[in-house]
Scaffold this active site. Sequence first.
Site, PDB file in Angstrom:
ATOM      1  N   ARG A 208      -5.094  -0.872  22.800  1.00  0.00           N
ATOM      2  CA  ARG A 208      -5.121  -0.846  24.272  1.00  0.00           C
ATOM      3  C   ARG A 208      -4.088   0.149  24.788  1.00  0.00           C
ATOM      4  O   ARG A 208      -4.355   0.936  25.698  1.00  0.00           O
ATOM      5  CB  ARG A 208      -4.846  -2.249  24.827  1.00  0.00           C
ATOM      6  CG  ARG A 208      -6.004  -3.208  24.612  1.00  0.00           C
ATOM      7  CD  ARG A 208      -5.795  -4.499  25.387  1.00  0.00           C
ATOM      8  NE  ARG A 208      -4.812  -5.373  24.783  1.00  0.00           N
ATOM      9  CZ  ARG A 208      -5.110  -6.455  24.068  1.00  0.00           C
ATOM     10  NH1 ARG A 208      -6.377  -6.788  23.863  1.00  0.00           N
ATOM     11  NH2 ARG A 208      -4.173  -7.221  23.564  1.00  0.00           N
ATOM     12  N   PHE A 223     -17.375  -5.208  27.341  1.00  0.00           N
ATOM     13  CA  PHE A 223     -16.847  -6.376  26.617  1.00  0.00           C
ATOM     14  C   PHE A 223     -15.361  -6.500  26.999  1.00  0.00           C
ATOM     15  O   PHE A 223     -14.474  -6.515  26.151  1.00  0.00           O
ATOM     16  CB  PHE A 223     -17.003  -6.220  25.095  1.00  0.00           C
ATOM     17  CG  PHE A 223     -18.414  -5.899  24.652  1.00  0.00           C
ATOM     18  CD1 PHE A 223     -19.336  -6.921  24.445  1.00  0.00           C
ATOM     19  CD2 PHE A 223     -18.825  -4.587  24.453  1.00  0.00           C
ATOM     20  CE1 PHE A 223     -20.638  -6.633  24.029  1.00  0.00           C
ATOM     21  CE2 PHE A 223     -20.121  -4.293  24.040  1.00  0.00           C
ATOM     22  CZ  PHE A 223     -21.033  -5.320  23.826  1.00  0.00           C
ATOM     23  N   ASP A 244     -18.190  -7.882  31.493  1.00  0.00           N
ATOM     24  CA  ASP A 244     -18.207  -8.927  30.459  1.00  0.00           C
ATOM     25  C   ASP A 244     -19.265  -9.940  30.865  1.00  0.00           C
ATOM     26  O   ASP A 244     -19.502 -10.150  32.051  1.00  0.00           O
ATOM     27  CB  ASP A 244     -16.837  -9.614  30.335  1.00  0.00           C
ATOM     28  CG  ASP A 244     -16.694 -10.360  29.011  1.00  0.00           C
ATOM     29  OD1 ASP A 244     -16.053  -9.829  28.085  1.00  0.00           O
ATOM     30  OD2 ASP A 244     -17.244 -11.485  28.899  1.00  0.00           O
ATOM     31  N   ALA A 272     -23.722  -6.206  28.345  1.00  0.00           N
ATOM     32  CA  ALA A 272     -23.352  -4.813  28.069  1.00  0.00           C
ATOM     33  C   ALA A 272     -24.565  -3.958  27.713  1.00  0.00           C
ATOM     34  O   ALA A 272     -24.672  -2.812  28.153  1.00  0.00           O
ATOM     35  CB  ALA A 272     -22.332  -4.769  26.942  1.00  0.00           C
ATOM     36  N   CYS A 332     -15.185  -5.547  14.981  1.00  0.00           N
ATOM     37  CA  CYS A 332     -14.281  -6.497  14.320  1.00  0.00           C
ATOM     38  C   CYS A 332     -15.019  -7.282  13.233  1.00  0.00           C
ATOM     39  O   CYS A 332     -14.532  -8.305  12.764  1.00  0.00           O
ATOM     40  CB  CYS A 332     -13.634  -7.431  15.332  1.00  0.00           C
ATOM     41  SG  CYS A 332     -14.820  -8.366  16.283  1.00  0.00           S
TER      42      CYS A 332
END
Length: 389
Positions: A208, A223, A244, A272, A332
């Site tokens: 970030r 997201f 989101d 999204a 992830c």
Amino acid sequence: MTAEIVLTLKGERWRRGGHPWVYRSDLKSADSSSSGEIVRVKGPGGRLLGQAFYNAASKIALRWLDDDPEKPIDRSFWEERLKAALRYREEVVKESTAYRLISSEADGFPGLIIDRYDSALVLQSLSLGIDRVVPLLVEILTGLLKPKAVVARNDSPVRSLEGLPVEKRLIAGEKPGRIEVTEGNRRYLVDVWEGQKTGAYLDQRENRLRARDYARGRVLDLFAYTGGFSLQVADRAEEVLAIDDSEWAVERLKENLALNRLANVRPERGNAFDRLRDLERAGERFDLIILDPPAFARNKQEVPDAWRGYREINLRALRVLAKGGTLFTCSCSYHIGDQIFLEILQEAAAGAGRPVRLLESRTQSRDHPILLTHPESKYLKCLVVQVAG
Ligand code: SAH
């Protein structure tokens, strides 16, 4: 007397590779009476290999603790490991009051996660052995850090694989409300009770902060959860559209924008995939797009579908990037490895028919260390790519 567990030859060879888990199929015999205890582990020839937590009910039967078969695993053993983990965070965590303090195997605590949100600690214990040590660890940490609250977010279904109850529980102190933490120049609120994971996605902390460097013009944060990336990039951008599909997350995102007095971020509830299609149709263009989806592949079987999902959002994102624009794209899913993720991006670039350059390949923040002999400890991938023309 400490129980002894004997490995097969294959198990012993596997252990020599340094992996901290030994599977049930690599044990010569089972001994369910020792489940949850620390056992001594032997090779088939009788050589002592070390000590581990044992759980006969779990597919991961042994979770390694130490190569020394004689070392007492007592209070000072744990205290030393905790202090080492704290020292490491002092080295690598700057500019943030929310970070991962204990990252399971990578810190020598099999199956245990402890996150720090300012003066609160939130833990998740995911193995039977460590679950029994948690009271002692909390006591030691309470002495070292004096937290105002210790919360167990043991609501992960993974616990049932270990035969442990699935629950949320206040362990010490007072039940916290929303906790204000800082990250870089921004503040945000964390709900450690209702939020996802232990409250926030701490693994993206450094990414970030890094995304700031690429921010300009129009930014699309997909997201967005409670606004992690949007908060960091907003002051460098003209405007940010943050999307989101969770109404709860969008409400929290709005609170975080107010807290930081940011007026150029537009929060939106939406899917999204659908929103990217609409934006493309409407001919919209962005200078920076952030894609931080949840894990599309939670196991090997889900990889083909996940592949298609990642390719689709990345392809669509590349299409709505302005010339010279940057895509900060993450996955992830552990089961989508570095090489596969790169291939997915290659396919997306080919599909978009635009020249795409790779600027950076990144991973999880350093407070989520990667243990080289434990490949599962590296799961986050972020590629920063730029559309050249
Ligand atoms: N970028 C965030 C973390 C994102 S976690 C941060 O840095 O804090 C993934 C988010 O995706 C979750 O908030 C979840 O609600 C959201 N999500 C899941 N599926 C979605 C979809 N199809 N469309 C939009 N958001 C989705």
